[in-house]
Design a protein around this motif. Structure first.
Motif: not given
Length: 450
Positions: A82-85, A93-105, A113-118, A321-325
């Motif tokens: 665990y570490y926070s953003t 992993t938070a940085a990599a996933l952010a980059a991957k999500v915007v690549e697909l979007a 911005h990451f959260g933990n539920s819809g 837990y935003s961007g939890h590893p």
């Protein structure tokens, strides 16, 4: 930890379950203990195999127990648990996933911005837009347009954006939300053609903007297909026309893709690929990690991000837990699996077959409408198909069909007189045939008892 079903249920008496008749759960046999899962199946505590026809809760897109997913989460926990953003901290992993999500979007959606539920994703979208408008010197621009039949979550603001049916007996931030007419043509479009009904919906949108004042409205929020409101698909062209009206009135368009993203309709995101428009914000959760970890994303346009990240201001929003590893590692693994196994592409075929088989159930007298798309389907039961007269609520037709399905090895979700199917995305044609056969037997059994 208890293993005997009786002992588990004794412990479960202390658990407040979500969206449940808490008093009704006290009855013998009202609860099912799910203790194991693999692939497209789950197993109750007695070992009974059940097809997971609701995909956990619209979310287990890659199927249960995928070894690559489990390995990725385990490895991440062994490396960085665990570490926070928050503040000036991030992690790989938070940085990599952010980059991957915007690549697909689609389009200009390049910040996440990451959260933990819809629910949190949708609350975050509105909070961001309120902050955006304050920074632009128009703090009064804060109302939200939603729709009857919508479901956007269960937190205080998200529940206000949800159809009022879900907040009956509860307080929520109703003063911030105006609900437009339901886009359900079969139920609401009596006497009109679909094109005429669409025109009426757009008039409702335009008229509401005129009455409330565009200067007071920050956003219009819409699911591409309404989910927990009954799996309602709007008339063709609805979302693009609504987007055009919003753009003309400087109102941001939020596409709630909490359910529809990550393959359920055959694409990573449905807004552009299926519905032909690029919103200002996309919210997503569920399929982002296939439910293996709680994670959501609020994906915003460059223009919004430029304003909220400008000088002379703090972004005072976020969760522990935003961007939890572990969660972001699950997101990366989930996307890798979906890309390698070409799950969205397969859904365009298997999902189409699923839709076709379920629509064939319309030959049963009590089936009023079969609606939805691909692996997001709803079956509405009616006393009389021609008049669309509903069954009385106390008959619990949807629940009775769901129970008859479960006795035959299929979990389906009842919602009043509607039965919802949102299975894992890995079903093949043979399993789809089995699901259709179970549904047919279950519906005929209940119909005979009515």
């Amino acid at each position: 930890m208890a293993k005997d079903t009786h002992d588990i249920l004794l412990q479960d008496d202390h658990l407040i379950q979500s969206f449940a008749d808490l008093n009704g759960l006290k009855a013998q046999g009202a609860r099912t203990v799910i203790s194991k899962a693999k692939g497209a199946y789950v197993y109750d505590n007695a070992g009974t195999e059940l097809i997971d026809g609701i995909g956990g809760l619209w979310c287990v897109n890659i199927g249960h127990g995928h070894p690559e997913m489990i390995a990725a989460i385990t490895e991440q926990l062994q490396t960085l648990d665990y570490y926070s953003t928050f503040y000036n901290f991030t992690h790989p992993t938070a940085a990599a996933l952010a980059a991957k999500v915007v690549e697909l979007a689609p389009g200009h959606l390049n910040a996440v911005h990451f959260g933990n539920s819809g629910s949190v994703a949708n609350d975050s979208a509105i909070r961001m837009l309120h902050h955006y408008n304050i920074r632009k010197g128009r703090p009064e621009k804060k109302m939200v347009l939603s729709r009857q039949g919508a479901y956007h979550g269960s937190t205080h603001l998200a529940m206000a954006m949800t159809t009022p049916l879900y907040s009956e007996g509860w307080h929520c931030a109703r003063e911030l939300v105006h609900h437009l007419h339901s886009p359900h043509f079969w139920r609401e479009g009596a006497g009109a053609s679909e094109a005429e009904f669409l025109d009426a919906l757009m008039e409702d949108l335009s008229g509401s903007i005129e009455r409330i004042g565009a200067e007071n409205i920050c956003a219009f929020i819409a699911e591409p297909i309404q989910g927990a409101g009954g799996v309602v698909t709007a008339p063709a062209g609805y979302h693009k026309r609504a987007w055009e009206i919003c753009q003309a009135n400087d109102i941001k368009y939020i596409a709630d893709e909490v359910v529809t993203a990550f393959g359920r309709l055959g694409h990573f995101f449905a807004s552009e690929d299926v519905f032909g428009m690029v919103p200002d914000i996309i919210t997503t959760a569920k399929g982002l990690t296939s439910g293996y970890q709680p994670l959501s994303a609020t994906i915003v346009s460059d223009e919004i991000h430029d304003v909220v990240s400008g000088p002379d201001g703090m972004f005072l929003h976020g969760m522990t837990y935003s961007g939890h590893p572990a969660a972001t590692a699950a997101g990366l693994a989930n996307i890798a699996i979906m890309e390698r196994e070409e799950i969205p592409q397969r859904v365009r075929t298997t999902g189409g077959y699923f839709e076709e088989k379920l629509r064939g159930l319309s030959d049963i007298e009590i089936v009023g409408e079969v609606r939805g798309s691909h692996f997001m389907m709803g079956i509405e039961f009616t006393r009389d198909r021609a008049s669309k007269e509903s069954f009385d609520a106390d008959l619990q037709v949807g629940l009775r069909v769901a129970q008859a399905c479960q006795r035959r090895g299929l979990i389906a979700r009842p919602l009043g007189n509607v039965l919802i199917l949102s299975p894992t995305l890995i079903m093949d044609h043979a399993m789809i045939d089995r699901v259709e056969a179970i549904l047919r037997e279950a519906i005929l059994e209940v119909a005979a008892g009515l």
